[in-house]
Design an enzyme around this catalytic site. Structure first.
Site, mmCIF file in Angstrom:
data_model
loop_
_atom_site.group_PDB
_atom_site.id
_atom_site.type_symbol
_atom_site.label_atom_id
_atom_site.label_comp_id
_atom_site.label_asym_id
_atom_site.label_seq_id
_atom_site.Cartn_x
_atom_site.Cartn_y
_atom_site.Cartn_z
ATOM 1 N N HIS A 275 0.808 -1.219 0.000
ATOM 2 C CA HIS A 275 0.000 0.000 0.000
ATOM 3 C C HIS A 275 0.837 1.264 0.000
ATOM 4 O O HIS A 275 0.465 2.260 -0.613
ATOM 5 C CB HIS A 275 -0.931 0.022 1.216
ATOM 6 N N CYS A 276 1.990 1.249 0.674
ATOM 7 C CA CYS A 276 2.666 2.513 0.968
ATOM 8 C C CYS A 276 3.667 2.983 -0.083
ATOM 9 O O CYS A 276 3.557 4.092 -0.600
ATOM 10 C CB CYS A 276 3.367 2.409 2.327
ATOM 11 N N ILE A 277 4.684 2.181 -0.362
ATOM 12 C CA ILE A 277 5.816 2.676 -1.142
ATOM 13 C C ILE A 277 5.433 3.125 -2.555
ATOM 14 O O ILE A 277 5.944 4.141 -3.036
ATOM 15 C CB ILE A 277 6.942 1.627 -1.173
ATOM 16 N N ASP A 280 2.986 6.630 -1.583
ATOM 17 C CA ASP A 280 3.370 7.752 -0.725
ATOM 18 C C ASP A 280 4.077 8.898 -1.440
ATOM 19 O O ASP A 280 3.811 10.076 -1.142
ATOM 20 C CB ASP A 280 4.242 7.256 0.430
#
Length: 442
Positions: A275-277, A280
């Site tokens: 989900h993040c890298i 973001d």
């Protein structure tokens, strides 16, 4: 001005009597809720997915790396309950929001889940409660998006209720760290808000790291993941150069890693997942425009990583070309659909993008993943597929086998020995000798 008195809630937290609500029972919310329940807090999970509610009531885990046994114990003991009725939020002393924050098709922040959650909670906000946002997002979201929604009834953050941000830190499948042992950053809307939020997390987790504001906490999370994004982009670019130079990038990384200072290894792959890298950097670059600032370096890293699936497809075409075959009409088996090894997490998996591009170019696709039995349409993926069993006979029937996720349970020696052509994006075939000439690194 009314001044909030935090001591009653603080006392309830210290006695572990405070009722904790967790909104969003996914990869972040479920283990967090379990951690609070195991620490002795009464926990109520809130989610619009009835399937998750039913599973929790039965004590069955729906996340591969979270075993059912501890969940079942908490459920049977009544320590962890779940509901889709958001009116139950009014009974909660502390409400933690763990909902997704994806990107739109134009790579801008999608705040819809946070907004919908805030609107659902707003009618049930009462004096003395604590609300914490954990969803990864741009600096300012807690105060600019969530706060106005929770204040719709006239109650004010920092006066009538507490408000804080604490970024989720999860690494699915990592056996060295878990929700309890990963340090927890906490930033409050006011010093009092921060104190109460820190006390709550301190009651269930090993280490709490207070910071001065919600914006610092929000930006710290982005920095953590942008750091990884930038370094992965650099090594992905290095991989493409090494292919041109006929040098093994994995050997280069291994050699550089022997330096005992000033170097941390990062590894290339078919693209970014989780989900993040992958997301973001675009949250921060979007917010930076508000300040007339162009984050060139971060955007470049994001673009390099977004292009990796195209590079993998190109390398697959080149590998097939060596056997006088074209990608159009070729039978291709993709090994791995999850975004990283030994988990079932499909969020932003580069495997799905690679498979989509292969299908668009006319390849006949199958996939094998011991953790992901089925693939469904959605999030840019337009195919319904089921994982095929892996066997020597099956492998021999494909024109190419593409390793996208290096699951530990797969016998890569058997894969290389029986496949006509192997494209390895993860260095999973390192040490395999028999059939090595059939392996192409990508």
């Amino acid at each position: 001005m009314r001044v909030m008195v935090g001591s009653p809630l603080l006392e309830r937290i210290r006695r572990r009597e405070a009722k904790v609500g967790v909104v969003g029972l996914g990869y972040v919310g479920l283990p967090l809720g379990m951690a609070f329940a195991e620490a002795g807090f009464p926990v109520m999970g809130l989610d619009i997915d009835k399937r998750k509610i039913d599973k929790i009531e039965k004590g069955e885990s729906y996340i591969k790396h979270i075993p059912s046994a501890p969940l079942s114990e908490l459920s049977k003991a009544g320590k962890l309950k779940a509901t889709s009725d958001f009116a139950k939020a009014k009974d909660m002393d502390c409400v933690i929001i763990c909902v997704p924050t994806p990107l739109t098709a134009s790579r801008e922040p999608d705040m819809s889940y946070i907004i919908q959650t805030g609107e659902a909670l707003a009618p049930h906000v009462r004096r003395g409660q604590l609300f914490i946002l954990e969803s990864t997002t741009y600096p300012g979201t807690t105060e600019e998006v969530l706060k106005p929604l929770l204040e719709k009834t006239g109650l004010k953050a920092g006066v009538d209720f507490h408000l804080a941000f604490s970024p989720e830190r999860e690494d699915p499948g990592n056996k060295n760290f878990n929700t309890k042992t990963i340090p927890k950053i906490v930033g409050g809307y006011s010093p009092e808000c921060a104190e109460v939020a820190a006390a709550l997390y301190g009651g269930a987790l090993e280490e709490v790291v207070p910071v001065s504001s919600t914006r610092v906490a929000e930006l710290a999370k982005l920095l953590e993941n942008i750091y990884r994004c930038v370094n992965i982009a650099m090594v992905n670019e290095m991989k493409m150069l090494c292919d041109r130079m006929n040098v093994d990038v994995w050997e280069v990384i291994q050699a550089a890693s022997t330096k005992p200072f000033g170097f941390q290894p990062f590894y290339p792959g078919p693209g970014l997942g989780g989900h993040c890298i992958p997301i973001d950097p675009f949250y921060l670059t979007w917010k930076a425009r508000e300040y007339e600032f162009h984050t060139k370096f971060i955007e470049l890293a994001g673009e390099v990583n977004w292009q990796m699936p195209y590079y993998v497809v190109q390398r697959t075409m080149e590998a097939l070309n060596k056997s006088r075959k074209t990608l159009n009409g070729a039978r291709v088996l993709c090994l791995g659909a999850a975004y990283k090894k030994d988990i079932d997490d499909m969020r932003e998996s580069p495997s799905l993008r690679v498979m989509t591009l292969l299908a668009e170019k006319g390849a006949a696709l199958d996939y094998h993943d011991p953790y992901v039995p089925e693939l469904h349409k959605g999030h840019g993926f337009n195919m319904e597929m089921k994982s095929v069993p892996l066997s020597e006979q099956l492998l021999r029937g494909y024109d190419a086998v593409l390793i996208l996720t290096d699951h530990s349970s797969i016998d890569y020696g058997m894969v290389v020995a029986n496949a006509q052509c192997v494209i390895d994006t993860r260095n999973a075939t390192k040490g395999v000798v028999q059939g090595r000439e059939r392996v192409t690194k990508a």
